[in-house]
Design an enzyme around this catalytic site. Sequence first.
Site, PDB file in Angstrom:
ATOM      1  N   ASP A  93       0.907  -0.989  -0.121  1.00  0.00           N
ATOM      2  CA  ASP A  93       0.076  -0.208  -0.013  1.00  0.00           C
ATOM      3  C   ASP A  93       0.800   1.223  -0.019  1.00  0.00           C
ATOM      4  O   ASP A  93       2.146   1.170   0.043  1.00  0.00           O
ATOM      5  CB  ASP A  93      -1.001  -0.128   1.138  1.00  0.00           C
ATOM      6  CG  ASP A  93      -0.362  -0.063   2.635  1.00  0.00           C
ATOM      7  OD1 ASP A  93       0.941   0.048   2.577  1.00  0.00           O
ATOM      8  OD2 ASP A  93      -0.865   0.002   3.608  1.00  0.00           O
ATOM      9  N   SER A  94       0.183   2.199   0.034  1.00  0.00           N
ATOM     10  CA  SER A  94       1.135   3.681  -0.115  1.00  0.00           C
ATOM     11  C   SER A  94       1.576   4.235   1.008  1.00  0.00           C
ATOM     12  O   SER A  94       2.308   4.856   1.223  1.00  0.00           O
ATOM     13  CB  SER A  94       0.446   4.675  -0.727  1.00  0.00           C
ATOM     14  OG  SER A  94      -0.646   5.102  -0.003  1.00  0.00           O
ATOM     15  N   GLY A  95       0.801   3.553   2.270  1.00  0.00           N
ATOM     16  CA  GLY A  95       1.473   4.023   3.556  1.00  0.00           C
ATOM     17  C   GLY A  95       0.319   5.225   3.956  1.00  0.00           C
ATOM     18  O   GLY A  95       0.292   5.444   5.358  1.00  0.00           O
ATOM     19  N   GLY A  96      -0.267   5.688   3.100  1.00  0.00           N
ATOM     20  CA  GLY A  96      -1.312   6.958   3.320  1.00  0.00           C
ATOM     21  C   GLY A  96      -2.143   6.368   4.427  1.00  0.00           C
ATOM     22  O   GLY A  96      -2.326   7.146   5.312  1.00  0.00           O
ATOM     23  N   ASP A 147      -2.618   8.315  -1.150  1.00  0.00           N
ATOM     24  CA  ASP A 147      -4.127   9.013  -1.383  1.00  0.00           C
ATOM     25  C   ASP A 147      -4.365   9.614   0.153  1.00  0.00           C
ATOM     26  O   ASP A 147      -3.516   9.055   1.192  1.00  0.00           O
ATOM     27  CB  ASP A 147      -5.140   8.001  -1.567  1.00  0.00           C
ATOM     28  CG  ASP A 147      -5.190   6.522  -0.654  1.00  0.00           C
ATOM     29  OD1 ASP A 147      -4.162   6.399  -0.152  1.00  0.00           O
ATOM     30  OD2 ASP A 147      -6.259   6.032  -0.642  1.00  0.00           O
ATOM     31  N   GLN A 188     -11.302   7.837  -4.363  1.00  0.00           N
ATOM     32  CA  GLN A 188     -11.997   8.458  -2.830  1.00  0.00           C
ATOM     33  C   GLN A 188     -13.162   9.052  -3.035  1.00  0.00           C
ATOM     34  O   GLN A 188     -13.750   9.005  -3.951  1.00  0.00           O
ATOM     35  CB  GLN A 188     -10.834   9.314  -2.226  1.00  0.00           C
ATOM     36  CG  GLN A 188      -9.563   8.390  -1.682  1.00  0.00           C
ATOM     37  CD  GLN A 188      -9.799   7.621  -0.490  1.00  0.00           C
ATOM     38  OE1 GLN A 188     -10.941   7.585   0.196  1.00  0.00           O
ATOM     39  NE2 GLN A 188      -8.815   6.745   0.119  1.00  0.00           N
ATOM     40  N   GLY A 215     -11.220   3.956   1.353  1.00  0.00           N
ATOM     41  CA  GLY A 215     -11.964   4.702   2.055  1.00  0.00           C
ATOM     42  C   GLY A 215     -13.336   4.105   2.260  1.00  0.00           C
ATOM     43  O   GLY A 215     -14.238   4.741   2.588  1.00  0.00           O
ATOM     44  N   ASP A 265      -8.166  -7.456  -0.098  1.00  0.00           N
ATOM     45  CA  ASP A 265      -7.191  -7.589   1.154  1.00  0.00           C
ATOM     46  C   ASP A 265      -7.856  -7.371   2.613  1.00  0.00           C
ATOM     47  O   ASP A 265      -8.645  -6.332   2.328  1.00  0.00           O
ATOM     48  CB  ASP A 265      -6.292  -6.897   1.002  1.00  0.00           C
ATOM     49  CG  ASP A 265      -6.132  -5.439   1.577  1.00  0.00           C
ATOM     50  OD1 ASP A 265      -6.739  -4.390   0.923  1.00  0.00           O
ATOM     51  OD2 ASP A 265      -5.886  -4.969   2.719  1.00  0.00           O
ATOM     52  N   CYS A 304     -15.041 -27.730   5.500  1.00  0.00           N
ATOM     53  CA  CYS A 304     -13.713 -27.128   5.306  1.00  0.00           C
ATOM     54  C   CYS A 304     -12.673 -27.935   5.136  1.00  0.00           C
ATOM     55  O   CYS A 304     -12.520 -28.952   5.923  1.00  0.00           O
ATOM     56  CB  CYS A 304     -13.399 -26.035   6.362  1.00  0.00           C
ATOM     57  SG  CYS A 304     -12.022 -25.429   6.170  1.00  0.00           S
ATOM     58  N   CYS A 306      -9.348 -27.239   5.205  1.00  0.00           N
ATOM     59  CA  CYS A 306      -8.059 -26.736   5.635  1.00  0.00           C
ATOM     60  C   CYS A 306      -7.293 -27.555   6.750  1.00  0.00           C
ATOM     61  O   CYS A 306      -7.949 -28.466   7.130  1.00  0.00           O
ATOM     62  CB  CYS A 306      -8.019 -25.390   6.406  1.00  0.00           C
ATOM     63  SG  CYS A 306      -8.635 -25.392   8.121  1.00  0.00           S
ATOM     64  N   CYS A 309      -9.180 -27.686   9.941  1.00  0.00           N
ATOM     65  CA  CYS A 309     -10.162 -28.743  10.317  1.00  0.00           C
ATOM     66  C   CYS A 309     -10.055 -29.998   9.551  1.00  0.00           C
ATOM     67  O   CYS A 309     -10.689 -31.029  10.282  1.00  0.00           O
ATOM     68  CB  CYS A 309     -11.179 -28.005   9.332  1.00  0.00           C
ATOM     69  SG  CYS A 309     -11.944 -26.294   9.730  1.00  0.00           S
ATOM     70  N   HIS A 335      -7.620 -21.467   9.225  1.00  0.00           N
ATOM     71  CA  HIS A 335      -8.649 -21.754   9.037  1.00  0.00           C
ATOM     72  C   HIS A 335      -9.484 -20.547   8.338  1.00  0.00           C
ATOM     73  O   HIS A 335     -10.065 -20.578   7.147  1.00  0.00           O
ATOM     74  CB  HIS A 335      -9.567 -22.038  10.166  1.00  0.00           C
ATOM     75  CG  HIS A 335     -11.007 -22.190   9.820  1.00  0.00           C
ATOM     76  ND1 HIS A 335     -11.760 -23.059   9.162  1.00  0.00           N
ATOM     77  CD2 HIS A 335     -12.068 -21.416  10.174  1.00  0.00           C
ATOM     78  CE1 HIS A 335     -12.761 -22.816   8.822  1.00  0.00           C
ATOM     79  NE2 HIS A 335     -13.054 -21.604   9.364  1.00  0.00           N
TER      80      HIS A 335
HETATM   81 ZN   LIG Z   1     -10.900 -24.919   8.347  1.00  0.00          ZN
END
Ligand SMILES: [Zn+2]
Length: 366
Positions: A93-96, A147, A188, A215, A265, A304, A306, A309, A335
């Site tokens: 990211d830009s850090g903004g 931004d 934005q 935003g 993200d 699940c 994973c 699980c 998980h």
């Molecule tokens: Zn799981």
Amino acid sequence: MPTPFQFHLDATDGQARAGRFTTPHGELLTPVFAPVGTQATVKALTPAQLEEIGASLVLANTYHLYLRPGDELVAQMGGLHEFMGWPRPILTDSGGYQVFSLAERRQIDEDGVTFRSHIDGSSHHFTPEKVTAIQENLGADIIMALDECAEPYNREYNQLATARTSAWAERCLKAQKRDDQALFGIVQGGVFPDLRAQSAEFIASLGFPGHAIGGLSVGETKEEMHQMLKVVLPVLPEGKPRYLMGVGTPEDLVNAVKQGIDIFDCVLPTRLGRNKAVFLRGGERLNLRNVAFADDPNPIDEACKCYTCRHFSRAYLRHLIVAKEMLAATLLSIHNLHTLIQLATDMRQAIIKGRFEQFAQPWTGS
Ligand SMILES: [Zn+2]
């Protein structure tokens, strides 16, 4: 400038898209969910575990890495991929956002933002040129323009912040020297449809290889978030990836993909995991510390696949939590991340098969 970045749409279904974005560290199949590795590590997980979960893109934070260990050190160590042992695509990211949410005593003007470090109080100045140079040192595949993220309901502030975000986007483009990083512009505008549309039109006109919507998920209602996506997405070019920043519940992912988002993200899955909570695919949350799970032989989620699980009962996970064992955070994060990454993969398959509407129904309720 020759670009290693190609975005190809494999299929669309309504507004939903299944795409592939080519980067110097491999192809991203979209929709994609990126785990957040704030300090160049996804908390409690090794890169090998991330790979097993199926992660393809990891986000790292420019603000944190600039302050510690420093972007020049990361460059000297061969860049972020080498430094953190992650061979696949990375986004910084830009850090903004961190400057506006974490740093102390910040002062913003047209040139940039001056702030004090939340670690040691030292004073720093971020400009569009500076954050571009920092991200070039870090060396991620996808980097972000600086931004300004304003409080969503303050119209006057959003007007100002959107104008600054536009000017800073142009300066970031001009400052970019490396041609092996895709610089994304950020839209934005708070919860104001006219400001959002204006911002999207301007950012889209600059020719970035991809676009982000910032935003959102910062205190507004779900309805307002969906409304803003309805305004912004039709303005952004179809042939470029669209990234919704910081959004990450199963319900939000499905609703946003339905409107045409490709990249996500969020810290939520790993933060919840460290707070002893897990989500089920439908979006329900369980607090595993609850005494009701003390003798529960079932996995978190029967369906699940994973690692957690497949191997452990709720009773064992609760035991780790009560005994304050580190493994609890690892197993719960595995998980939660797996749930979102698998959901993104399943959405992609549904789009390719032309069955997205039907697939999305349990989350969107329509
Ligand atoms: Zn799981």
